[in-house]
Design an enzyme around this catalytic site. Structure first.
Site, PDB file in Angstrom:
ATOM      1  CB  ALA A  35       7.687  67.534  20.065  1.00 31.80           C
ATOM      2  CD  GLN A  41      -2.580  59.901  17.153  1.00 33.05           C
ATOM      3  OE1 GLN A  41      -3.455  59.575  17.957  1.00 33.05           O
ATOM      4  NE2 GLN A  41      -2.086  59.074  16.257  1.00 33.05           N
ATOM      5  NE  ARG A  65       7.331  48.093   2.833  1.00 29.14           N
ATOM      6  CZ  ARG A  65       6.771  48.026   4.028  1.00 29.14           C
ATOM      7  NH1 ARG A  65       5.504  48.286   4.170  1.00 29.14           N
ATOM      8  NH2 ARG A  65       7.495  47.716   5.086  1.00 29.14           N
ATOM      9  N   GLY A  89       9.148  56.411  14.865  1.00 31.79           N
ATOM     10  CA  GLY A  89       8.472  56.766  13.604  1.00 31.79           C
ATOM     11  C   GLY A  89       8.619  55.665  12.567  1.00 31.79           C
ATOM     12  CG  ASP A  96       5.462  45.408  17.806  1.00 29.90           C
ATOM     13  OD1 ASP A  96       4.401  45.680  17.251  1.00 29.90           O
ATOM     14  OD2 ASP A  96       6.523  46.039  17.586  1.00 29.90           O
ATOM     15  NE  ARG A 126       0.191  47.222  19.829  1.00 28.88           N
ATOM     16  CZ  ARG A 126       0.421  47.916  18.721  1.00 28.88           C
ATOM     17  NH1 ARG A 126       1.179  47.402  17.768  1.00 28.88           N
ATOM     18  NH2 ARG A 126      -0.112  49.113  18.559  1.00 28.88           N
ATOM     19  CG  HIS A 177       6.781  48.359  14.540  1.00 27.82           C
ATOM     20  ND1 HIS A 177       5.976  47.832  15.523  1.00 27.82           N
ATOM     21  CD2 HIS A 177       6.121  49.444  14.076  1.00 27.82           C
ATOM     22  CE1 HIS A 177       4.892  48.566  15.651  1.00 27.82           C
ATOM     23  NE2 HIS A 177       4.950  49.558  14.774  1.00 27.82           N
TER      24      HIS A 177
HETATM   25  P1  NAD Z   1       1.382  62.303  14.135  1.00 26.90           P
HETATM   26  O1  NAD Z   1       1.141  62.454  12.675  1.00 26.90           O
HETATM   27  O2  NAD Z   1       0.306  62.630  15.121  1.00 26.90           O
HETATM   28  O3  NAD Z   1       2.668  63.138  14.554  1.00 26.90           O
HETATM   29  C1  NAD Z   1       3.841  63.122  13.820  1.00 26.90           C
HETATM   30  C2  NAD Z   1       4.465  64.468  13.986  1.00 26.90           C
HETATM   31  O4  NAD Z   1       5.724  64.434  13.316  1.00 26.90           O
HETATM   32  C3  NAD Z   1       3.661  65.608  13.344  1.00 26.90           C
HETATM   33  O5  NAD Z   1       3.400  66.600  14.320  1.00 26.90           O
HETATM   34  C4  NAD Z   1       4.576  66.112  12.240  1.00 26.90           C
HETATM   35  O6  NAD Z   1       4.484  67.533  12.065  1.00 26.90           O
HETATM   36  C5  NAD Z   1       5.940  65.699  12.774  1.00 26.90           C
HETATM   37  N1  NAD Z   1       6.990  65.640  11.748  1.00 26.90           N
HETATM   38  C6  NAD Z   1       6.891  65.256  10.451  1.00 26.90           C
HETATM   39  N2  NAD Z   1       8.072  65.400   9.842  1.00 26.90           N
HETATM   40  C7  NAD Z   1       8.942  65.843  10.753  1.00 26.90           C
HETATM   41  C8  NAD Z   1      10.309  66.197  10.731  1.00 26.90           C
HETATM   42  N3  NAD Z   1      11.025  66.117   9.620  1.00 26.90           N
HETATM   43  N4  NAD Z   1      10.890  66.622  11.861  1.00 26.90           N
HETATM   44  C9  NAD Z   1      10.177  66.731  12.999  1.00 26.90           C
HETATM   45  N5  NAD Z   1       8.870  66.438  13.091  1.00 26.90           N
HETATM   46  C10 NAD Z   1       8.261  65.983  11.989  1.00 26.90           C
HETATM   47  O7  NAD Z   1       1.883  60.799  14.332  1.00 26.90           O
HETATM   48  P2  NAD Z   1       1.973  59.952  15.679  1.00 26.90           P
HETATM   49  O8  NAD Z   1       0.682  59.248  15.887  1.00 26.90           O
HETATM   50  O9  NAD Z   1       2.542  60.782  16.760  1.00 26.90           O
HETATM   51  O10 NAD Z   1       3.007  58.833  15.219  1.00 26.90           O
HETATM   52  C11 NAD Z   1       4.344  59.169  14.899  1.00 26.90           C
HETATM   53  C12 NAD Z   1       5.028  58.014  14.203  1.00 26.90           C
HETATM   54  O11 NAD Z   1       5.117  56.896  15.061  1.00 26.90           O
HETATM   55  C13 NAD Z   1       4.288  57.501  12.957  1.00 26.90           C
HETATM   56  O12 NAD Z   1       5.260  57.188  11.969  1.00 26.90           O
HETATM   57  C14 NAD Z   1       3.614  56.231  13.449  1.00 26.90           C
HETATM   58  O13 NAD Z   1       3.351  55.332  12.380  1.00 26.90           O
HETATM   59  C15 NAD Z   1       4.689  55.726  14.357  1.00 26.90           C
HETATM   60  N6  NAD Z   1       4.275  54.722  15.332  1.00 26.90           N
HETATM   61  C16 NAD Z   1       5.187  53.764  15.646  1.00 26.90           C
HETATM   62  C17 NAD Z   1       4.881  52.794  16.581  1.00 26.90           C
HETATM   63  C18 NAD Z   1       5.895  51.751  16.952  1.00 26.90           C
HETATM   64  O14 NAD Z   1       5.554  50.884  17.763  1.00 26.90           O
HETATM   65  N7  NAD Z   1       7.107  51.743  16.450  1.00 26.90           N
HETATM   66  C19 NAD Z   1       3.639  52.802  17.202  1.00 26.90           C
HETATM   67  C20 NAD Z   1       2.729  53.803  16.866  1.00 26.90           C
HETATM   68  C21 NAD Z   1       3.061  54.764  15.940  1.00 26.90           C
HETATM   69  C1  LMR Z   2       1.355  50.522  15.697  1.00 26.21           C
HETATM   70  O1  LMR Z   2       1.963  49.458  15.789  1.00 26.21           O
HETATM   71  O2  LMR Z   2       0.383  50.815  16.426  1.00 26.21           O
HETATM   72  C2  LMR Z   2       1.775  51.511  14.665  1.00 26.21           C
HETATM   73  O3  LMR Z   2       2.963  51.154  14.069  1.00 26.21           O
HETATM   74  C3  LMR Z   2       0.668  51.857  13.761  1.00 26.21           C
HETATM   75  C4  LMR Z   2       0.764  51.365  12.360  1.00 26.21           C
HETATM   76  O4  LMR Z   2       0.900  52.226  11.470  1.00 26.21           O
HETATM   77  O5  LMR Z   2       0.680  50.164  12.121  1.00 26.21           O
END
Ligand code: NAD
Ligand code: LMR
Length: 329
Positions: free
Chosen positions: A13, A16, A99, A131, A160, A163, A188
């Protein structure tokens, strides 16, 4: 306003995405203006102080729909009685991480969170995983929560999907509201397959409107599939506001239903539809209603689409086998 709040958990939470997501949930974007929401926010211990700051900002918005906020680093406490869990927090790939290392690091998070949800979530819980690697993280959480029906887990491919709609609207000079029946198949990741052959623009078949197979193969598909990387390149960090917006779209439509004459893309457990191996968390075209989803059936799949759908399934099989080998599922 109804009296008992719905409980929504968000993990990661203080990150970003959280910074955009929490304010929209709190202001009624998922449940509407008449349902109070209690936010249950999970973070790792070092991020709790930053999260306290975010909570101060939530307070300062004086949202009429925000009934309360609880924060903590203990999943069993935070997930207690939650009706919706949005699993956003994940371990990003660090320098030198392969990975497999990423799958292992996230596996630890999603096994623990799956177990905690299994123990304490509300009977009607729905779990959306944002995530990354989202599909496989959802699979891990699902397999570690045997008492929660498997169809309550989904991974986010709505970003996606959005987009793809936006790219098609730009290409055809149409408004996003004229586009329907978009589909993201698979993972994804860069292997996902955004499908124009069933999409429509103003009611007409999108592939026919575009009438340019080279653009579909060499421009549209890679632009959508690699959009996340393009945003990282441009912004210096991954998509956040758009990811939060898609997380909201996905949760709202899941709980309240997709439009009657359209469908959405959601990564859900495969039942073998379209020859996708059973059990994979694979993105399909789905219709939703009252918290249930069902995979759209009967779409004709041509050879080009078949190849792309199988390639992204193959990547998910590899990820599944890797986490199986690590003993995570
Ligand atoms: P970020 O690094 O800004 O925030 C992630 C947060 O998760 C951090 O504050 C961290 O402290 C917290 N965290 C880590 N481990 C944790 C745990 N065990 N329990 C609770 N919190 C935990 O990242 P973000 O930009 O907010 O992105 C979060 C995730 O979403 C990333 O994995 C990113 O790749 C993914 N993402 C997915 C999509 C999608 O379309 N599926 C799109 C964008 C980003
Ligand atoms: C996205 O689709 O924007 C995210 O999953 C970022 C990434 O790590 O590809």
């Amino acid at each position: 306003m109804s009296s008992s709040p719905v409980k929504v958990a968000v993990t990661g939470a203080a990150g970003q995405i959280g910074y955009s997501l929490l304010f929209r949930i709190a202001s009624g974007a998922v449940y509407g203006p008449d349902t109070p929401v209690q936010l249950q926010l999970l973070e790792i211990t070092p991020a709790l102080k930053a999260l306290e700051g975010v909570v101060m900002e939530l307070d300062d918005c004086a949202f009429p729909t925000l009934a309360g906020v609880e924060i903590g680093d203990d999943a069993e406490k935070i997930f207690d009685g939650v009706n919706l869990a949005l699993l956003v927090g994940a371990r990003p790939r660090g320098p030198g991480m392969e990975r497999g290392d990423l799958l292992e690091a996230n596996g630890a998070i999603f096994t623990a969170q799956g177990k905690a949800l299994n123990k304490v979530a509300a009977d009607d819980v729905r779990i959306g995983v944002t995530g990354n690697p989202a599909n496989t993280n959802a699979l891990i959480a699902q397999r570690n929560a045997p008492d929660i029906p498997a169809d309550r887990f989904s991974a986010l491919t709505r970003l996606d999907h959005n987009r793809a709609i936006s790219q098609l609207a730009a290409r055809t000079g149409s408004s996003v509201t004229e586009i329907a029946h978009m589909t993201i198949w698979g993972n994804h990741s860069a292997t996902q397959y955004p499908d124009l052959f069933h999409a429509t623009v103003g009611g007409r078949n999108a592939a026919e409107v575009v009438d340019d197979q080279a653009w579909i193969e060499n421009d549209f598909v890679p632009t959508v599939a690699k959009r996340g990387a393009a945003i990282i390149e441009a912004r210096g960090s991954s998509s956040a506001a758009s990811a939060a917006s898609a997380t909201i779209d996905a949760a709202r439509d899941w709980l309240h239903g997709s439009a009657a004459d359209d469908w959405v893309s959601m990564a859900v457990q495969s039942d073998g539809s379209y020859g996708i191996p059973e059990g994979l968390i694979y993105s399909f075209p789905v219709t939703t209603s009252g918290g249930d989803w069902s995979i759209v059936q009967g779409l004709d799949i041509d050879e080009f689409s078949r190849g792309r759908m199988d390639a992204t399934a193959a990547e998910l099989i590899e990820e599944r086998d890797a986490v199986q080998a690590l003993g995570l599922i």
